[in-house]
Design a protein around this motif. Structure first.
Motif, mmCIF file in Angstrom:
data_model
loop_
_atom_site.group_PDB
_atom_site.id
_atom_site.type_symbol
_atom_site.label_atom_id
_atom_site.label_comp_id
_atom_site.label_asym_id
_atom_site.label_seq_id
_atom_site.Cartn_x
_atom_site.Cartn_y
_atom_site.Cartn_z
ATOM 1 N N ASN A 72 -7.822 0.361 9.632
ATOM 2 C CA ASN A 72 -8.970 -0.355 8.857
ATOM 3 C C ASN A 72 -8.358 -1.562 7.883
ATOM 4 N N LYS A 73 -7.157 -1.667 7.841
ATOM 5 C CA LYS A 73 -6.435 -2.601 7.091
ATOM 6 C C LYS A 73 -5.114 -3.247 7.632
ATOM 7 N N VAL A 74 -4.906 -4.469 7.718
ATOM 8 C CA VAL A 74 -3.970 -5.162 8.188
ATOM 9 C C VAL A 74 -3.396 -6.193 6.943
ATOM 10 N N MET A 75 -2.008 -6.097 6.724
ATOM 11 C CA MET A 75 -1.260 -6.766 5.617
ATOM 12 C C MET A 75 -0.368 -7.696 6.282
ATOM 13 N N VAL A 76 -0.531 -9.178 6.025
ATOM 14 C CA VAL A 76 0.484 -9.963 6.671
ATOM 15 C C VAL A 76 1.577 -10.223 5.350
ATOM 16 N N THR A 77 2.880 -10.328 5.868
ATOM 17 C CA THR A 77 3.941 -10.649 4.830
ATOM 18 C C THR A 77 4.795 -11.339 5.614
ATOM 19 N N LEU A 78 5.811 -12.310 4.732
ATOM 20 C CA LEU A 78 6.967 -12.867 5.338
ATOM 21 C C LEU A 78 7.921 -11.818 5.349
ATOM 22 N N VAL A 117 9.640 -7.511 4.823
ATOM 23 C CA VAL A 117 9.222 -6.400 4.801
ATOM 24 C C VAL A 117 10.017 -5.549 3.776
ATOM 25 N N LEU A 118 10.096 -5.753 2.510
ATOM 26 C CA LEU A 118 10.822 -5.288 1.371
ATOM 27 C C LEU A 118 10.243 -3.987 0.904
ATOM 28 N N GLU A 119 11.193 -3.358 0.071
ATOM 29 C CA GLU A 119 10.188 -1.955 -0.521
ATOM 30 C C GLU A 119 9.190 -2.280 -1.360
ATOM 31 N N ASN A 120 9.067 -3.377 -2.170
ATOM 32 C CA ASN A 120 8.023 -3.840 -2.878
ATOM 33 C C ASN A 120 6.853 -3.944 -2.149
ATOM 34 N N VAL A 121 7.064 -4.660 -1.102
ATOM 35 C CA VAL A 121 5.946 -4.785 -0.125
ATOM 36 C C VAL A 121 5.386 -3.495 0.342
ATOM 37 N N VAL A 122 6.092 -2.783 0.806
ATOM 38 C CA VAL A 122 5.668 -1.354 1.285
ATOM 39 C C VAL A 122 5.103 -0.692 0.276
ATOM 40 N N ASP A 123 5.525 -0.761 -1.077
ATOM 41 C CA ASP A 123 4.868 -0.112 -2.050
ATOM 42 C C ASP A 123 3.235 -0.838 -2.324
ATOM 43 N N GLU A 124 3.152 -2.031 -1.910
ATOM 44 C CA GLU A 124 1.964 -2.749 -2.083
ATOM 45 C C GLU A 124 1.075 -2.298 -1.015
ATOM 46 N N LYS A 158 9.109 5.784 3.478
ATOM 47 C CA LYS A 158 7.724 5.481 3.066
ATOM 48 C C LYS A 158 6.686 5.070 4.119
ATOM 49 N N LEU A 159 7.116 4.270 5.196
ATOM 50 C CA LEU A 159 6.307 4.097 6.098
ATOM 51 C C LEU A 159 5.813 5.141 7.091
ATOM 52 N N ILE A 160 6.834 6.012 7.444
ATOM 53 C CA ILE A 160 6.231 7.028 8.200
ATOM 54 C C ILE A 160 5.668 8.093 7.397
ATOM 55 N N LYS A 161 5.847 8.269 6.148
ATOM 56 C CA LYS A 161 5.087 9.407 5.523
ATOM 57 C C LYS A 161 3.769 8.884 5.372
ATOM 58 N N GLU A 190 -10.243 -5.253 8.041
ATOM 59 C CA GLU A 190 -9.784 -6.019 7.121
ATOM 60 C C GLU A 190 -8.362 -6.573 7.178
ATOM 61 N N VAL A 191 -8.442 -7.820 6.761
ATOM 62 C CA VAL A 191 -6.921 -8.463 6.835
ATOM 63 C C VAL A 191 -6.662 -8.938 5.265
ATOM 64 N N ILE A 192 -5.428 -8.757 4.836
ATOM 65 C CA ILE A 192 -5.357 -9.373 3.507
ATOM 66 C C ILE A 192 -3.753 -9.858 3.500
ATOM 67 N N ILE A 193 -3.356 -10.631 2.686
ATOM 68 C CA ILE A 193 -2.049 -11.370 2.384
ATOM 69 C C ILE A 193 -1.245 -10.536 1.090
ATOM 70 N N SER A 194 -0.096 -10.222 1.619
ATOM 71 C CA SER A 194 0.928 -9.588 0.602
ATOM 72 C C SER A 194 1.173 -10.580 -0.556
ATOM 73 N N LYS A 195 0.832 -9.947 -1.681
ATOM 74 C CA LYS A 195 1.038 -10.740 -2.975
ATOM 75 C C LYS A 195 2.607 -10.476 -3.546
ATOM 76 N N ALA A 196 3.108 -9.482 -3.039
ATOM 77 C CA ALA A 196 4.527 -8.893 -3.410
ATOM 78 C C ALA A 196 5.548 -10.101 -3.396
ATOM 79 N N HIS A 197 6.472 -10.234 -4.226
ATOM 80 C CA HIS A 197 7.423 -11.412 -4.365
ATOM 81 C C HIS A 197 8.615 -11.066 -3.481
ATOM 82 N N THR A 198 9.058 -11.893 -2.453
ATOM 83 C CA THR A 198 10.218 -11.498 -1.692
ATOM 84 C C THR A 198 11.295 -12.706 -1.782
ATOM 85 N N GLU A 199 11.237 -13.407 -2.615
ATOM 86 C CA GLU A 199 12.237 -14.550 -2.735
ATOM 87 C C GLU A 199 13.388 -13.858 -3.539
#
Length: 373
Positions: free
Chosen positions: A41-47, A49-56, A91-94, A359-368
């Motif tokens: 139903n929903k795809v997220m694009v990210t640079l 895959v950190l824990e904050n990205v998975v939480d998002e 978290k990903l599997i759960k 739906e496709v969304i862009i991750s807003k999580a900070h990974t720098e």
């Protein structure tokens, strides 16, 4: 658009743009966690895959993450939630979130990471920096009844066949007579079972790149009226589109290294950057390579670059660049974040064309990882 795409559908469409075979040997691309055999139903694009990205992703109800940097660069010996990687996988599997990575294949693909960087910089791409391959070409010959000549030609061209330079839908056809006898169990579009049929047909020829051959054949068969389509495929000695790592580009007008460094800083929205060279020297030819470009400073110099925009520059490599007279601008590795918008645009367009409601969304999580003072 009531239906949603499956993970397999989405990755199939994505890999028409960024096929796996473009990736460097040993690059851990593709499926990392989860399954593609499910509705998305929903795809997220990210640079990253950190824990904050998975939480998002969990918060946003995401089913599939498409990342540039692979989650698992090295195989895990254990999945221990006491450590970050273990918590991420748990978290990903759960939450039934699938992770797919497109790394060096997305660097190399036209319209991918390096082209997105050039677009952000406002420079015109002229060539690749490091050529990695020339795509193989095939001659496709299909025999079509005259009544369906235009439909089949249009289907071939719309699927990407027949591109020569700036021309599309290039075909050549010759008239002739096709003969066949439908056997028992057939359902012929033309003719009668057990009787020899002769039909006015055209032999239609076109050129097809290897990467889209299956897609072109599928489109051809859908447009062709016959139950069994007669066609031939011949490998060609001609070389197809050049592909490679990095880009050679040009500024519309030469400017000082200092002015161009300011442009780089603004284009990639970085608080600071490093550069090597004379700030007053004028530059016009630009080499661009996202990520770690230390191995490619000599290639940039050989290609005639006045300045090389890349990341993670080593101290001694900076000395080498000075010695060979190559200006280098290092805005960091994280500027590859421009890929998020490029992938988002591609998927959004694909979903609209396929008429799916995913739906496709862009991750807003900070990974720098770095902070600046």
């Amino acid at each position: 658009m009531s239906k949603v795409a499956t993970g397999q559908d989405i990755i199939k469409w994505f890999e028409e743009w960024s096929p796996k075979q473009l990736a460097f040997d040993g690059d851990p691309i593709g499926l990392h966690v989860g399954t593609l055999n499910k509705k998305v139903n929903k795809v997220m694009v990210t640079l990253d895959v950190l824990e904050n990205v998975v939480d998002e992703a969990i918060e946003q109800g995401v089913d599939l993450i498409i990342a540039h940097h692979p989650l698992l660069f090295k195989p895990l010996k254990q999945i221990n939630p006491d450590h970050e990687k273990g918590r991420i996988v748990q978290k990903l599997i759960k939450h039934d979130i699938t992770v797919y990575a497109a790394h060096t294949n997305l660097d190399i693909a036209w319209g991918g990471v390096n082209d997105a960087m050039c677009e952000a910089l406002g420079v015109k791409v002229k060539d690749v920096l490091i050529e990695t391959e020339r795509e193989s070409l095939y001659k496709l010959v299909v025999f079509v009844p005259e009544t369906h000549e235009e439909e089949v030609r249009e289907a071939l061209g719309n699927a990407g066949a027949g591109h020569i330079g700036e021309y599309s839908h290039c075909t050549f056809q010759t008239p002739g007579i096709g003969a066949f006898k439908p056997e028992d169990g057939t359902n012929p579009y033309i003719g009668t079972r057990g009787e020899l049929e002769k039909v006015e047909e055209v032999r239609m020829e076109t050129i097809v790149p290897r990467s889209i051959l299956n897609k072109v054949l599928q489109s051809m068969e859908q447009a062709h009226p016959y139950e069994e389509v007669a066609y031939d495929i011949y490998p060609l000695e001609l070389q197809g589109e050049k592909r490679g790592l990095g880009r050679m580009a040009e500024l519309e007008e030469a400017m000082t290294l200092e002015s161009f460094a300011e442009r780089v800083k603004k284009a990639f929205d970085v608080p600071s950057l490093r550069f090597v060279g004379d700030k007053d020297k004028r530059v016009k030819k630009v080499a661009v390579l996202g990520g770690d470009g230390n191995k490619y400073i000599s290639a940039a110099k050989r290609k005639g670059a006045d300045v090389f925009v890349t990341g993670d520059l080593y101290f001694h490599v900076a000395h080498d660049a000075l010695g060979m007279g190559l200006n280098v601008i290092d805005p960091g590795h994280h500027v590859e974040k421009v890929m998020k918008k490029a992938v988002y645009d591609y998927l959004k367009n694909a979903f609209e064309q396929k008429q799916v409601a995913t739906e496709v969304i862009i991750s807003k999580a900070h990974t720098e990882p770095f902070q600046f003072m």
